[in-house]
Design a protein around this motif. Structure first.
Motif, PDB file in Angstrom:
ATOM      1  N   PRO A 164       0.830  -1.206   0.000  1.00 37.69           N
ATOM      2  CA  PRO A 164       0.000   0.000   0.000  1.00 37.69           C
ATOM      3  C   PRO A 164       0.866   1.258   0.000  1.00 37.69           C
ATOM      4  O   PRO A 164       2.025   1.248   0.442  1.00 37.69           O
ATOM      5  N   GLU A 165       0.329   2.330  -0.500  1.00 40.31           N
ATOM      6  CA  GLU A 165       1.059   3.596  -0.538  1.00 40.31           C
ATOM      7  C   GLU A 165       1.262   4.150   0.875  1.00 40.31           C
ATOM      8  O   GLU A 165       0.451   3.932   1.764  1.00 40.31           O
ATOM      9  N   GLY A 166       2.367   4.876   1.013  1.00 45.16           N
ATOM     10  CA  GLY A 166       2.614   5.583   2.262  1.00 45.16           C
ATOM     11  C   GLY A 166       3.316   4.791   3.329  1.00 45.16           C
ATOM     12  O   GLY A 166       3.498   5.293   4.446  1.00 45.16           O
ATOM     13  N   LEU A 167       3.736   3.558   3.027  1.00 46.91           N
ATOM     14  CA  LEU A 167       4.405   2.727   4.028  1.00 46.91           C
ATOM     15  C   LEU A 167       5.901   2.658   3.749  1.00 46.91           C
ATOM     16  O   LEU A 167       6.359   2.877   2.624  1.00 46.91           O
ATOM     17  N   THR A 168       6.665   2.344   4.783  1.00 45.59           N
ATOM     18  CA  THR A 168       8.101   2.110   4.630  1.00 45.59           C
ATOM     19  C   THR A 168       8.300   0.666   4.196  1.00 45.59           C
ATOM     20  O   THR A 168       7.899  -0.265   4.910  1.00 45.59           O
ATOM     21  N   LEU A 204       1.781  -4.007  12.037  1.00 46.65           N
ATOM     22  CA  LEU A 204       2.869  -3.111  11.640  1.00 46.65           C
ATOM     23  C   LEU A 204       2.420  -2.182  10.506  1.00 46.65           C
ATOM     24  O   LEU A 204       2.878  -1.040  10.412  1.00 46.65           O
ATOM     25  N   ARG A 205       1.536  -2.683   9.658  1.00 45.17           N
ATOM     26  CA  ARG A 205       1.012  -1.832   8.582  1.00 45.17           C
ATOM     27  C   ARG A 205       0.307  -0.604   9.159  1.00 45.17           C
ATOM     28  O   ARG A 205       0.477   0.504   8.651  1.00 45.17           O
ATOM     29  N   THR A 206      -0.442  -0.783  10.213  1.00 40.50           N
ATOM     30  CA  THR A 206      -1.141   0.360  10.803  1.00 40.50           C
ATOM     31  C   THR A 206      -0.164   1.357  11.426  1.00 40.50           C
ATOM     32  O   THR A 206      -0.530   2.518  11.653  1.00 40.50           O
ATOM     33  N   ARG A 207       1.070   0.918  11.672  1.00 44.03           N
ATOM     34  CA  ARG A 207       2.090   1.793  12.243  1.00 44.03           C
ATOM     35  C   ARG A 207       3.054   2.318  11.184  1.00 44.03           C
ATOM     36  O   ARG A 207       4.074   2.928  11.510  1.00 44.03           O
ATOM     37  N   GLY A 208       2.766   2.034   9.903  1.00 46.68           N
ATOM     38  CA  GLY A 208       3.558   2.604   8.819  1.00 46.68           C
ATOM     39  C   GLY A 208       4.643   1.719   8.251  1.00 46.68           C
ATOM     40  O   GLY A 208       5.416   2.178   7.397  1.00 46.68           O
ATOM     41  N   TRP A 209       4.720   0.452   8.670  1.00 44.29           N
ATOM     42  CA  TRP A 209       5.768  -0.464   8.196  1.00 44.29           C
ATOM     43  C   TRP A 209       5.144  -1.545   7.314  1.00 44.29           C
ATOM     44  O   TRP A 209       4.060  -2.040   7.606  1.00 44.29           O
ATOM     45  N   TRP A 210       5.881  -1.969   6.295  1.00 43.37           N
ATOM     46  CA  TRP A 210       5.438  -3.050   5.418  1.00 43.37           C
ATOM     47  C   TRP A 210       6.492  -4.144   5.438  1.00 43.37           C
ATOM     48  O   TRP A 210       7.580  -3.998   4.908  1.00 43.37           O
ATOM     49  N   VAL A 211       6.172  -5.266   6.107  1.00 45.16           N
ATOM     50  CA  VAL A 211       7.099  -6.398   6.199  1.00 45.16           C
ATOM     51  C   VAL A 211       6.472  -7.598   5.490  1.00 45.16           C
ATOM     52  O   VAL A 211       5.278  -7.601   5.177  1.00 45.16           O
ATOM     53  N   ALA A 212       7.275  -8.614   5.238  1.00 48.98           N
ATOM     54  CA  ALA A 212       6.817  -9.779   4.469  1.00 48.98           C
ATOM     55  C   ALA A 212       6.352 -10.893   5.395  1.00 48.98           C
ATOM     56  O   ALA A 212       7.089 -11.308   6.299  1.00 48.98           O
ATOM     57  N   ALA A 213       5.137 -11.358   5.177  1.00 47.49           N
ATOM     58  CA  ALA A 213       4.673 -12.544   5.894  1.00 47.49           C
ATOM     59  C   ALA A 213       5.543 -13.734   5.500  1.00 47.49           C
ATOM     60  O   ALA A 213       5.942 -13.883   4.340  1.00 47.49           O
ATOM     61  N   GLY A 214       5.853 -14.581   6.463  1.00 48.04           N
ATOM     62  CA  GLY A 214       6.763 -15.683   6.188  1.00 48.04           C
ATOM     63  C   GLY A 214       6.158 -16.830   5.403  1.00 48.04           C
ATOM     64  O   GLY A 214       6.892 -17.732   4.966  1.00 48.04           O
ATOM     65  N   ALA A 215       4.842 -16.821   5.194  1.00 52.00           N
ATOM     66  CA  ALA A 215       4.183 -17.972   4.569  1.00 52.00           C
ATOM     67  C   ALA A 215       4.777 -18.322   3.219  1.00 52.00           C
ATOM     68  O   ALA A 215       4.887 -19.506   2.871  1.00 52.00           O
TER      69      ALA A 215
END
Length: 439
Positions: A89-93, A386-397
């Motif tokens: 999504p836009e606006g995330l790190t 973490l998305r709601t806090r501005g971070w975009w990380v990868a789910a391990g699935a």
């Protein structure tokens, strides 16, 4: 169409093995229907439960699928990858890409002049200068490099090696968790994936032993900075794996050294032990640029000859323009200094995050490479939190087969001060999640 292949066996294991032989030998093609459970049980003189157990095992291994009233049929190889990451999504790190920091990648300078030649480069597919540089690159880590060849990246190389060595239905041992594109590639080639656990020293001996005894025909692993965990082989682990493989000389060992350093101390590799059948592939996209679709390959003479024979029938050779570009980068002292600086900074950024998480009671691994792997109870809760806090990380699935849940965080661009904020947010998300589960 119902197959005419005669399935044999009096146990679930024997029946499953008979079906597998049919797939391997081409007697059972994708889409061929297997007999209904009761009919096959009557024909073999066994109980329906025995046949049902055999079919269940074949489904678990991906050899067959059940289509309701359509019955059980031989599985098709998937045509597209199933582990593609969702759009950010836009606006995330962005901490999910797995990509290097552009600040530590050199500017690519293709040759200013490329003179035309008569015909093609099939007779001389490799530039001698790049061959010598590639040999030296392998030999720095003790990897034999009497013969080297080139490919269009690691996956191109691994796909070609597996397709010329194995037949549909054969089993390949892979790291779990592991490189998500490889986890898609193996079944796409019609091969069976056998997961092997990974710890801080890489592929585990117990897991590899089980895979070898189970009949795998190839093993694919990373000797350093394993994706996604960052694990690297130690001398002791390398020797333990090598001893196991020595008892199975027919198994092809493929090392994907995707993040091999351009300089620095030697690293333990299985290739240095010279297994009976082996290959090591190295790429430069993480060190020199993601657009450099070039890989160097060495291995035993039979494996290299089969790889090159198949390549001659397809792409033929790697572009000499690309080869000249890579050779120039390898030979440029300023590029070596830039890459060395990047390796230092990447280490500082990984350690900053693992330390910050550890200080908050969150264990994480990330001894090498560009990522940190963090075990969690619920991947979706953590990713969304973490998305709601501005971070975009990868789910391990998409990196896992049977290993426990986790998230992958790319630290290549994560500054130390940002790592502190991320760790605090991560701990906060875990606290929220535990409170939710705790009622």
């Amino acid at each position: 169409m119902v197959t005419q292949y005669s399935i044999q066996g009096t146990t679930a294991k024997g029946i499953a093995a008979s079906v597998e032989r049919g797939v391997t030998e081409g007697e059972l093609a994708p889409g061929d229907a297997l007999p209904p459970v009761r009919r096959l049980a009557d024909g073999l003189g066994v109980s329906p439960g025995t046949v049902a157990t055999a079919y269940k095992e074949l489904r678990r291994r991906g050899l067959v699928v059940t289509r309701g009233r359509g019955g059980t049929v031989v599985a098709e190889a998937p045509s597209v990858a199933s582990r593609r990451p969702p759009r950010m999504p836009e606006g995330l790190t962005d901490l999910a890409s797995g990509l290097p920091d552009p600040a530590f990648l050199p500017v690519l300078r293709p040759p200013a002049e490329v003179r035309p030649v008569y015909g093609s480069h099939r007779a001389s597919p490799r530039l001698p200068e790049l061959e010598e540089l590639t040999r030296a690159w392998f030999r720095r880590d003790g990897v034999p490099a009497e013969t080297v060849t080139f490919a269009h990246g690691a996956l191109d190389c691994v796909a070609r090696l597996l397709s010329v060595e194995l037949r549909p239905g054969d089993a390949v041992a892979v790291e779990d968790p592991g490189f998500h594109h490889l986890l898609d590639l193996v079944p796409a080639l019609g091969l069976r994936t056998v997961p092997v656990a990974v710890d801080a020293e890489g592929m585990t001996p117990d897991g590899l032993r089980d895979a070898l005894r189970g009949g795998v025909r190839a093993v694919v692993l990373s000797p350093r900075a394993q994706c996604p965990t960052g694990a690297s082989l130690t001398p002791g682990r390398r020797d333990a794996l090598g001893e196991l493989l020595g008892g199975f000389p027919e198994v092809l060992v493929i090392e994907d050294d995707y993040i091999a350093t351009l300089d620095g101390p030697p690293a333990p590799t299985l290739a240095a032990l010279r297994p009976a059948r082996w290959a090591q592939v190295r790429t430069v996209s993480k060190r020199l640029g993601v657009d450099l679709r070039w890989a160097g390959l060495t291995g035993d003479p039979v494996t290299i000859a089969r790889h090159d024979g198949r390549m001659l029938m397809t792409s033929g050779w790697v572009s000499h323009v690309l080869q000249t570009t890579v050779a120039g980068l390898f030979s440029d002292p300023s590029v070596a200094r830039l890459v060395e600086r990047g390796e230092t900074v990447y280490g500082e950024r990984r350690r900053a995050l693992t330390a910050a998480l550890g200080a908050r009671g969150v264990p994480a691994s990330g001894a090498g490479g560009l990522n940190v792997w963090v075990p969690v109870r619920d991947e979706s809760e953590v990713v969304n939190g973490l998305r709601t806090r501005g971070w975009w990380v990868a789910a391990g699935a998409r990196f896992r087969i049977g290993s426990p849940p986790a998230v992958r965080i790319t630290t290549s661009t994560l500054l130390p001060e940002a790592a502190e904020r991320l760790a605090a947010d991560f701990a906060g998300v875990l606290g929220d999640t535990q409170a939710t589960y705790g009622g």
